[in-house]
Design a protein around this motif. Structure first.
Motif, PDB file in Angstrom:
ATOM      1  N   ARG A 231      11.950  13.887 -15.670  1.00 30.91           N
ATOM      2  CA  ARG A 231      12.092  15.326 -15.437  1.00 30.91           C
ATOM      3  C   ARG A 231      11.889  16.121 -16.715  1.00 30.91           C
ATOM      4  N   ALA A 232      12.371  15.590 -17.836  1.00 30.65           N
ATOM      5  CA  ALA A 232      12.156  16.274 -19.121  1.00 30.65           C
ATOM      6  C   ALA A 232      10.668  16.342 -19.447  1.00 30.65           C
ATOM      7  N   LEU A 233       9.941  15.257 -19.198  1.00 31.31           N
ATOM      8  CA  LEU A 233       8.496  15.255 -19.419  1.00 31.31           C
ATOM      9  C   LEU A 233       7.793  16.240 -18.493  1.00 31.31           C
ATOM     10  N   ASP A 234       8.215  16.280 -17.230  1.00 33.21           N
ATOM     11  CA  ASP A 234       7.615  17.214 -16.277  1.00 33.21           C
ATOM     12  C   ASP A 234       7.773  18.652 -16.772  1.00 33.21           C
ATOM     13  N   ARG A 235       8.972  18.975 -17.209  1.00 33.77           N
ATOM     14  CA  ARG A 235       9.225  20.340 -17.679  1.00 33.77           C
ATOM     15  C   ARG A 235       8.418  20.639 -18.943  1.00 33.77           C
ATOM     16  N   LEU A 240       3.994  23.362 -21.793  1.00 37.81           N
ATOM     17  CA  LEU A 240       2.852  23.240 -22.703  1.00 37.81           C
ATOM     18  C   LEU A 240       1.581  23.753 -22.038  1.00 37.81           C
ATOM     19  N   SER A 241       1.425  23.500 -20.750  1.00 40.38           N
ATOM     20  CA  SER A 241       0.231  23.976 -20.056  1.00 40.38           C
ATOM     21  C   SER A 241       0.202  25.502 -20.015  1.00 40.38           C
ATOM     22  N   GLU A 270      -3.547  13.728 -20.187  1.00 42.92           N
ATOM     23  CA  GLU A 270      -3.888  13.494 -18.785  1.00 42.92           C
ATOM     24  C   GLU A 270      -3.335  14.595 -17.888  1.00 42.92           C
ATOM     25  N   ARG A 271      -2.149  15.088 -18.229  1.00 44.80           N
ATOM     26  CA  ARG A 271      -1.427  15.958 -17.299  1.00 44.80           C
ATOM     27  C   ARG A 271      -1.583  17.450 -17.573  1.00 44.80           C
ATOM     28  N   VAL A 272      -1.788  17.844 -18.833  1.00 42.77           N
ATOM     29  CA  VAL A 272      -1.854  19.279 -19.134  1.00 42.77           C
ATOM     30  C   VAL A 272      -3.155  19.925 -18.638  1.00 42.77           C
ATOM     31  N   PRO A 273      -4.341  19.354 -18.896  1.00 43.90           N
ATOM     32  CA  PRO A 273      -5.582  20.047 -18.491  1.00 43.90           C
ATOM     33  C   PRO A 273      -5.637  20.446 -17.015  1.00 43.90           C
ATOM     34  N   PRO A 274      -5.222  19.602 -16.070  1.00 45.12           N
ATOM     35  CA  PRO A 274      -5.311  20.035 -14.673  1.00 45.12           C
ATOM     36  C   PRO A 274      -4.405  21.222 -14.334  1.00 45.12           C
ATOM     37  N   LEU A 275      -3.378  21.462 -15.143  1.00 45.44           N
ATOM     38  CA  LEU A 275      -2.454  22.558 -14.858  1.00 45.44           C
ATOM     39  C   LEU A 275      -2.911  23.890 -15.429  1.00 45.44           C
TER      40      LEU A 275
END
Length: 315
Positions: A231-235, A240-241, A270-275
């Motif tokens: 959850r901390a990583l998700d937030r 960051l996005s 991997e996760r920031v660009p799509p957001l």
């Protein structure tokens, strides 16, 4: 004899020097403790530089007609030189603030020294011969103990009228959510600064609680079922996005390069660009967000690149 480019990363606890040859290859990299007292620190830099130049058998850069082997010198500091006063401002090593550091170094070293913000040095390093090489506009980001940013356009640092261009860490977190209130107070005196959300300590505290500052192992913990870590990583990824989308909306750089300890989290790329698309005001956002190439040597390398390529060339 070969010409050399010297760069110094002037940190709160250490003074690190790097020597590049004219091709940009690293010749030497060493560090000494920073005494943490202003006058002693100026002397420490002077003695360190003179010692390295003596070992290289190289003369300091004064002008292009000296007829001698030359070295140029750039220094990155955790703050900036005020164009109005010539004094250091915004340094988290607070004993450096309000001091004529650039002028005192010129005097101590008997030459012109270029002093620049350390995040700008990081960005310059990565734009010159790192992950952003060949890109016209690079925004370099440091996500570590603190948070900073630097802008490089066509190989040159954009410092701005007040030498604060790229101070991303002291812009507010955009597109706030209800659960993000009340806003955390920043050392700068404002509330809700990005640094309070995106520095390494903030991620560690969101994961393990107040007092924790180390993010090591958070991705593995999340993968192994630690819901607090996940959850901390998700937030963090979400914040960051939003922060990167704000950069793209007002600067639209060709590339964003991440540095600092938090940049070692592989999931960010991997996760920031799509957001980004949710907040970037263009039909398709293709801005690459990449990890730095030179690691913890990028700042000191960038300091060496503060002089133009032909500085100190002798015929």
């Amino acid at each position: 004899m070969a010409d050399y480019r010297l760069g110094i990363d002037f940190g709160g606890t250490k003074i690190e020097i790097a020597v590049l040859d004219r091709s940009g290859a690293l010749v030497l990299r060493e560090r000494v403790p920073n005494p943490g007292i202003y006058q002693d620190a100026v002397i420490a830099v002077r003695d360190f530089v003179f010692d390295v130049e003596a070992r290289l058998n190289a003369a300091p850069f004064q002008n292009k007609s000296s007829g001698k082997s030359t070295t140029s010198l750039g220094i990155g500091i955790p703050g900036a030189i005020s164009p109005e006063t010539g004094l250091v401002k915004n340094a988290n090593a607070t004993w450096l603030n309000h001091q004529p550091f650039g002028k005192d170094l010129d005097t101590a070293l008997q030459r012109q020294v270029r002093v620049e913000n350390d995040a700008n040095c990081f960005a310059l390093s990565e734009a010159s011969d790192g992950a952003g090489a060949g890109q016209r506009v690079v925004f370099g980001v440091i996500l570590g103990t603190g948070m900073g940013g630097g802008i490089v356009c066509e190989g040159k640092v954009i410092g701005g009228r007040h030498s604060i261009a790229g101070e991303w860490g002291h812009m507010p977190l955009p597109w706030l959510r209800k659960e993000e209130f009340p806003l955390p107070r920043c050392f700068c005196g404002n509330e809700g600064c990005l640094e309070r959300y995106l520095c390494g300590a903030s991620l560690a505290q969101d994961w393990k609680g107040v007092g924790h500052r180390n993010t090591a192992g958070i991705e593995q913990a999340a993968a192994e079922g630690d819901t607090d870590a996940a959850r901390a990583l998700d937030r963090y990824v979400d914040k960051l996005s939003r922060a990167c989308a704000m950069i793209i909306n007002f600067l639209d750089p060709d590339m964003i390069v991440l540095g600092g300890g938090v940049s070692n989290l592989s999931s960010l790329y991997e996760r920031v660009p799509p957001l980004l698309q949710r907040h970037v005001i263009t039909p398709t956002c293709t801005t690459p967000i990449v990890q730095n190439m030179h690691g913890d040597s990028s700042g000191v390398r960038g300091a060496a690149w503060l002089w133009p390529v032909d500085a100190g060339v002798t015929s």
